[in-house]
Design an enzyme around this catalytic site. Structure first.
Site, PDB file in Angstrom:
ATOM      1  N   LYS A 178       0.839  -1.210   0.000  1.00 24.85           N
ATOM      2  CA  LYS A 178       0.000   0.000   0.000  1.00 24.85           C
ATOM      3  C   LYS A 178       0.867   1.251   0.000  1.00 24.85           C
ATOM      4  O   LYS A 178       0.640   2.176  -0.800  1.00 24.85           O
ATOM      5  CB  LYS A 178      -0.909   0.008   1.234  1.00 24.85           C
ATOM      6  CG  LYS A 178      -1.730   1.288   1.360  1.00 24.85           C
ATOM      7  CD  LYS A 178      -1.902   1.732   2.797  1.00 24.85           C
ATOM      8  CE  LYS A 178      -2.406   3.155   2.872  1.00 24.85           C
ATOM      9  NZ  LYS A 178      -2.523   3.649   4.241  1.00 24.85           N
ATOM     10  N   CYS A 212     -25.979   3.358   5.214  1.00 21.00           N
ATOM     11  CA  CYS A 212     -26.561   2.675   4.055  1.00 21.00           C
ATOM     12  C   CYS A 212     -27.794   3.411   3.516  1.00 21.00           C
ATOM     13  O   CYS A 212     -28.093   3.332   2.323  1.00 21.00           O
ATOM     14  CB  CYS A 212     -26.936   1.243   4.426  1.00 21.00           C
ATOM     15  SG  CYS A 212     -25.528   0.251   4.953  1.00 21.00           S
ATOM     16  N   CYS A 227     -26.762   5.694   0.876  1.00 22.93           N
ATOM     17  CA  CYS A 227     -25.803   5.131  -0.081  1.00 22.93           C
ATOM     18  C   CYS A 227     -26.473   4.902  -1.440  1.00 22.93           C
ATOM     19  O   CYS A 227     -27.544   4.299  -1.516  1.00 22.93           O
ATOM     20  CB  CYS A 227     -25.259   3.814   0.458  1.00 22.93           C
ATOM     21  SG  CYS A 227     -24.101   3.026  -0.680  1.00 22.93           S
ATOM     22  N   CYS A 234     -26.021  -3.394  -2.950  1.00 19.13           N
ATOM     23  CA  CYS A 234     -24.972  -3.902  -2.061  1.00 19.13           C
ATOM     24  C   CYS A 234     -25.539  -4.982  -1.131  1.00 19.13           C
ATOM     25  O   CYS A 234     -26.513  -4.741  -0.415  1.00 19.13           O
ATOM     26  CB  CYS A 234     -24.418  -2.742  -1.240  1.00 19.13           C
ATOM     27  SG  CYS A 234     -23.329  -3.261   0.096  1.00 19.13           S
TER      28      CYS A 234
HETATM   29  S1  SF4 Z   1     -21.518   0.148   0.265  1.00 14.46           S
HETATM   30 FE1  SF4 Z   1     -23.014  -1.235   1.168  1.00 14.46          FE
HETATM   31  S2  SF4 Z   1     -22.455  -1.371   3.333  1.00 14.46           S
HETATM   32 FE2  SF4 Z   1     -21.414   0.420   2.476  1.00 14.46          FE
HETATM   33  S3  SF4 Z   1     -22.808   2.126   2.901  1.00 14.46           S
HETATM   34 FE3  SF4 Z   1     -23.290   1.378   0.854  1.00 14.46          FE
HETATM   35  S4  SF4 Z   1     -24.940  -0.083   1.190  1.00 14.46           S
HETATM   36 FE4  SF4 Z   1     -23.985   0.254   3.164  1.00 14.46          FE
END
Ligand code: SF4
Length: 371
Positions: free
Chosen positions: A274, A349, A352, A358
């Site tokens: 990294k 979430c 999101c 997801c």
């Molecule tokens: S990527 Fe998935 S776990 Fe992360 S905030 Fe979005 S919905 Fe939630």
């Protein structure tokens, strides 16, 4: 000897003519006068008849009477006819109205039926779409559709600033220093940022700049003194060791020039994949691999882009999955997303943009709904 009978054109009766001429002329003259009188009388009768007819036509009383009778007659006829026609018309109108009403009712029925059918079709279509969407969601594969996921997250990141955007390692270090020392301070920032928030790294780097920590000074400074300068970062003891070791190798092995090859960098103790990848990007603008930190590792697993236990495993799998055009930016993208939305403990979430795709987000939101 009896006189000869002489026939005339107008008078066919026989006339006994006298023998002498004088009487004969007198009689003929009388006959002629008589014939003329007959003609005159006939003519007068004819004129009278004409006069009578003329008077009859021109007589206003007779004319009025005649016209009145004619009008009454016509009115009488028309009245009956109108009554008959009106009756027929009314009947037709009633039938037309009835037919029109029936037609309208039929149209309304059809329209209502069509609307009902249309509504039913629409509802059915929406239901099918929802079912398809649900099926799609159920079958949605974030790994197979990683480009869509990437694009959706990028859309969010483009409009929301995260700490990494203003405090990232690429922005650290004293820009007034010579290239080697400036690059060394960037390398220090990357080492210090491991398992540490960008805000803390930024705070410590301000002290590093202020203390003018160059390659030579990092070699010379006592570990305890350096530890005091960087004490806010996590694992500061180990990081003092890594920084001092890197300074000695760079000075002694590479003559102050930090290697620009990944393989050379990762040979230096304290510089892992990294740090090496990030440094090459920040200092030399080179992208040879994906820099995977805890944010990239966590989010990649939540999205099921990968299924790994360590950041290094994630790096290997991500480099297999993602097209190389994503390698340069995916670290900044997901680090910033992990700092602001997909946080370690309480991912947001609800806000999101990939929550319906997801797997981790669907699990979490489903669980919250039950509560
Ligand atoms: S990527 Fe998935 S776990 Fe992360 S905030 Fe979005 S919905 Fe939630």
């Amino acid at each position: 000897m009896p006189p000869k009978q002489q026939k005339t054109k107008k008078n066919k009766k026989a006339v006994d003519l006298p023998e002498n001429d004088k009487d004969k002329e007198e009689i003929l003259e009388n006959i002629k006068i008589t014939e003329q009188n007959d003609e005159l009388k006939s003519e007068i009768d004819s004129l009278d008849q004409f006069k009578f007819q003329k008077e009859e036509v021109n007589n206003p009383i007779k004319k009025t009477r005649k016209q009145k009778l004619q009008i009454e007659y016509e009115q009488s006829v028309n009245k009956v006819e109108r009554a008959s026609r009106k009756k027929l018309l009314d009947k037709n109108i009633d039938e037309d109205d009835k037919n029109q009403k029936q037609q309208t009712n039929n149209q309304l029925d059809n329209q209502n039926g069509n609307e009902e059918k249309s509504e039913q079709v629409k509802n059915q279509s929406e239901e099918n779409n929802n079912q398809n969407e649900q099926k799609k969601k159920g079958k949605y594969n974030c790994r197979e559709n990683y480009e869509e996921i990437y694009s959706l997250i990028k859309g969010y990141r483009d409009t929301h600033t995260a700490p990494v955007d203003t405090l990232g390692c690429d922005l650290q270090g004293d820009e007034s220093l010579p290239t080697n020392d400036r690059n060394f301070q960037k390398l220090m920032a990357i080492i210090l940022s491991v398992q540490t928030k960008d805000e803390t790294t930024d705070l410590v780097m301000k002290k590093v700049v202020k203390e003018k920590i160059t390659i030579d000074k990092a070699v010379e400074i006592p570990s305890s003194e350096l530890k005091e300068i960087i004490k806010q970062v996590n694992f500061n003891g180990k990081k003092v060791e890594y920084i001092k070791n890197a300074a000695e190798v760079i000075k002694n092995t590479y003559n102050y020039v930090i290697p620009d090859q990944y393989e050379d960098l990762i040979k230096i103790k304290g510089i892992g994949p990294k740090v090496a990848n990030l440094f090459l990007q920040c200092a030399y603008n080179k992208t040879v691999g994906i820099a995977v930190d805890t944010h990239v590792h966590r989010i990649s697993n939540r999205l099921e882009w990968v299924s790994t236990k360590t950041p290094e495993q994630t790096r290997i799998e991500l480099e297999k999955l993602l097209d190389k055009k994503y390698w340069e930016d995916v670290n900044n993208l997901l680090v910033g997303y992990g700092q602001s939305v997909c946080k370690p403990q309480n991912p947001q979430c609800q806000i999101c943009p990939v929550k319906d795709k997801c797997p981790e987000g669907r699990r979490r939101l489903k669980g919250k709904k039950k509560i």
